[in-house]
Write a protein that holds these residues in place. Structure first.
Motif, PDB file in Angstrom:
ATOM      1  N   ALA A   9       0.266   8.667  -6.911  1.00 27.91           N
ATOM      2  CA  ALA A   9      -0.582   7.674  -6.253  1.00 27.91           C
ATOM      3  C   ALA A   9      -0.875   8.154  -4.838  1.00 27.91           C
ATOM      4  O   ALA A   9       0.053   8.469  -4.087  1.00 27.91           O
ATOM      5  CB  ALA A   9       0.117   6.321  -6.226  1.00 27.91           C
TER       6      ALA A   9
ATOM      7  N   LEU B 248       4.655   8.115  -9.523  1.00 28.67           N
ATOM      8  CA  LEU B 248       4.896   6.942 -10.353  1.00 28.67           C
ATOM      9  C   LEU B 248       5.547   7.395 -11.650  1.00 28.67           C
ATOM     10  O   LEU B 248       5.096   8.354 -12.288  1.00 28.67           O
ATOM     11  CB  LEU B 248       3.586   6.199 -10.614  1.00 28.67           C
ATOM     12  CG  LEU B 248       2.947   5.640  -9.339  1.00 28.67           C
ATOM     13  CD1 LEU B 248       1.589   5.051  -9.630  1.00 28.67           C
ATOM     14  CD2 LEU B 248       3.834   4.598  -8.699  1.00 28.67           C
TER      15      LEU B 248
ATOM     16  N   ARG C 296       1.657  -2.399 -10.337  1.00 30.96           N
ATOM     17  CA  ARG C 296       0.436  -2.374 -11.147  1.00 30.96           C
ATOM     18  C   ARG C 296      -0.684  -1.874 -10.246  1.00 30.96           C
ATOM     19  O   ARG C 296      -0.812  -2.317  -9.109  1.00 30.96           O
ATOM     20  CB  ARG C 296       0.111  -3.770 -11.664  1.00 30.96           C
ATOM     21  CG  ARG C 296      -1.166  -3.843 -12.508  1.00 30.96           C
ATOM     22  CD  ARG C 296      -1.428  -5.247 -13.051  1.00 30.96           C
ATOM     23  NE  ARG C 296      -0.382  -5.631 -13.975  1.00 30.96           N
ATOM     24  CZ  ARG C 296       0.443  -6.669 -13.822  1.00 30.96           C
ATOM     25  NH1 ARG C 296       0.341  -7.445 -12.766  1.00 30.96           N
ATOM     26  NH2 ARG C 296       1.363  -6.959 -14.711  1.00 30.96           N
ATOM     27  N   ASP C 297      -1.500  -0.949 -10.759  1.00 33.44           N
ATOM     28  CA  ASP C 297      -2.626  -0.457  -9.967  1.00 33.44           C
ATOM     29  C   ASP C 297      -3.899  -1.221 -10.317  1.00 33.44           C
ATOM     30  O   ASP C 297      -3.893  -2.103 -11.173  1.00 33.44           O
ATOM     31  CB  ASP C 297      -2.800   1.058 -10.135  1.00 33.44           C
ATOM     32  CG  ASP C 297      -3.208   1.481 -11.538  1.00 33.44           C
ATOM     33  OD1 ASP C 297      -3.645   0.639 -12.342  1.00 33.44           O
ATOM     34  OD2 ASP C 297      -3.104   2.689 -11.834  1.00 33.44           O
ATOM     35  N   ALA C 298      -4.993  -0.875  -9.662  1.00 35.15           N
ATOM     36  CA  ALA C 298      -6.261  -1.584  -9.858  1.00 35.15           C
ATOM     37  C   ALA C 298      -6.771  -1.484 -11.286  1.00 35.15           C
ATOM     38  O   ALA C 298      -7.491  -2.358 -11.753  1.00 35.15           O
ATOM     39  CB  ALA C 298      -7.314  -1.058  -8.889  1.00 35.15           C
TER      40      ALA C 298
ATOM     41  N   ASP D 268      -2.677  -0.307 -14.921  1.00 33.13           N
ATOM     42  CA  ASP D 268      -1.538   0.507 -15.346  1.00 33.13           C
ATOM     43  C   ASP D 268      -0.285   0.092 -14.582  1.00 33.13           C
ATOM     44  O   ASP D 268      -0.340  -0.215 -13.387  1.00 33.13           O
ATOM     45  CB  ASP D 268      -1.816   1.996 -15.108  1.00 33.13           C
ATOM     46  CG  ASP D 268      -2.925   2.521 -15.999  1.00 33.13           C
ATOM     47  OD1 ASP D 268      -3.051   2.043 -17.143  1.00 33.13           O
ATOM     48  OD2 ASP D 268      -3.674   3.410 -15.551  1.00 33.13           O
TER      49      ASP D 268
ATOM     50  N   MET E 118      -3.353   3.780  -1.328  1.00 34.92           N
ATOM     51  CA  MET E 118      -3.705   3.065  -2.552  1.00 34.92           C
ATOM     52  C   MET E 118      -2.985   1.723  -2.602  1.00 34.92           C
ATOM     53  O   MET E 118      -1.776   1.653  -2.437  1.00 34.92           O
ATOM     54  CB  MET E 118      -3.314   3.903  -3.765  1.00 34.92           C
ATOM     55  CG  MET E 118      -3.664   3.260  -5.091  1.00 34.92           C
ATOM     56  SD  MET E 118      -3.240   4.375  -6.460  1.00 34.92           S
ATOM     57  CE  MET E 118      -2.017   3.368  -7.291  1.00 34.92           C
TER      58      MET E 118
ATOM     59  N   THR F 220       0.849  -1.179   0.000  1.00 35.00           N
ATOM     60  CA  THR F 220       0.000   0.000   0.000  1.00 35.00           C
ATOM     61  C   THR F 220       0.886   1.230   0.000  1.00 35.00           C
ATOM     62  O   THR F 220       1.938   1.239   0.644  1.00 35.00           O
ATOM     63  CB  THR F 220      -0.905  -0.014   1.258  1.00 35.00           C
ATOM     64  OG1 THR F 220      -1.765  -1.158   1.182  1.00 35.00           O
ATOM     65  CG2 THR F 220      -1.762   1.220   1.349  1.00 35.00           C
TER      66      THR F 220
ATOM     67  N   VAL G  18      -1.229  -1.461  -4.369  1.00 36.27           N
ATOM     68  CA  VAL G  18      -0.514  -1.723  -5.620  1.00 36.27           C
ATOM     69  C   VAL G  18       0.027  -3.143  -5.577  1.00 36.27           C
ATOM     70  O   VAL G  18       0.362  -3.667  -4.523  1.00 36.27           O
ATOM     71  CB  VAL G  18       0.643  -0.727  -5.875  1.00 36.27           C
ATOM     72  CG1 VAL G  18       0.117   0.675  -6.128  1.00 36.27           C
ATOM     73  CG2 VAL G  18       1.646  -0.721  -4.740  1.00 36.27           C
TER      74      VAL G  18
ATOM     75  N   ASN H  62     -14.411   1.805  -5.840  1.00 34.44           N
ATOM     76  CA  ASN H  62     -13.193   2.568  -5.568  1.00 34.44           C
ATOM     77  C   ASN H  62     -13.011   3.001  -4.111  1.00 34.44           C
ATOM     78  O   ASN H  62     -12.089   3.747  -3.803  1.00 34.44           O
ATOM     79  CB  ASN H  62     -13.065   3.785  -6.489  1.00 34.44           C
ATOM     80  CG  ASN H  62     -12.902   3.364  -7.929  1.00 34.44           C
ATOM     81  OD1 ASN H  62     -12.262   2.356  -8.219  1.00 34.44           O
ATOM     82  ND2 ASN H  62     -13.500   4.118  -8.828  1.00 34.44           N
TER      83      ASN H  62
ATOM     84  N   GLY I  42      -6.699  -6.257  -4.767  1.00 34.74           N
ATOM     85  CA  GLY I  42      -5.545  -6.038  -3.903  1.00 34.74           C
ATOM     86  C   GLY I  42      -5.159  -7.267  -3.121  1.00 34.74           C
ATOM     87  O   GLY I  42      -4.426  -7.186  -2.134  1.00 34.74           O
TER      88      GLY I  42
END
Length: 153
Positions: free
Chosen positions: A54, A40, A73-75, A78, A58, A32, A60, A119, A152
């Motif tokens: 970010a 980023l 990598r995000d949700a 990306d 959040m 997190t 990752v 979200n 996650g």
């Protein structure tokens, strides 16, 4: 006509199988973003192009480590680079369904304590994922949500 040596083919096949096995056995590593937002980048360097910021909390997925940098990598899928020191071992998940129901117990018939919109960040209380995971909302509500409703893990 060129013929491949059977021994070489066998080694190639064995090597490929071992690689696939090791990839399948590797558990996902999530972290997190820490107390402060992180930048980023498109490369593992402060000289890389800044892609986005970010926010704190959040989640990752760690894709690759390279010295003091990690590719994440995000949700949304990306992928970018950030300094590893900006991440925390504390775990959060993000709601990916329209209305995730947080229940009193890990059971579809259990009372709904709250509904979390898409979200919304939830703290992961128990990292052992099954069909349900225990989470806590920042308002203090703690309960269980379906694993399929969050990202996650």
């Amino acid at each position: 006509m060129h013929r491949s040596h059977p021994f070489r083919f066998g080694r190639l096949l064995t090597g490929s199988a071992l690689l696939l096995y090791s990839l399948g056995a590797h558990a996902f590593d999530f972290k997190t973003v820490g107390a402060r937002p992180v930048i980023l980048y498109d490369a593992p360097s402060l000289k890389g192009a800044r892609l986005y910021v970010a926010p704190s909390g959040m989640p990752v997925e760690i894709v690759l480590g390279y010295g003091d940098w990690v590719k994440v990598r995000d949700a949304g899928g990306d992928v970018a680079w950030t300094e590893a020191k900006g991440l925390s071992a504390r775990r959060n998940v993000i709601v990916r369904s329209a209305a995730a129901k947080v229940r009193a117990t890990p059971d579809e018939a259990a009372p709904v304590l709250m509904t979390a919109d898409k979200n919304v960040l939830l703290e992961l209380v128990d990292p052992d994922a099954g069909p349900w995971v225990r989470v806590r909302h920042r308002d203090g509500i703690s309960g269980y949500v379906k694993t399929s409703d969050v990202w996650g893990l």
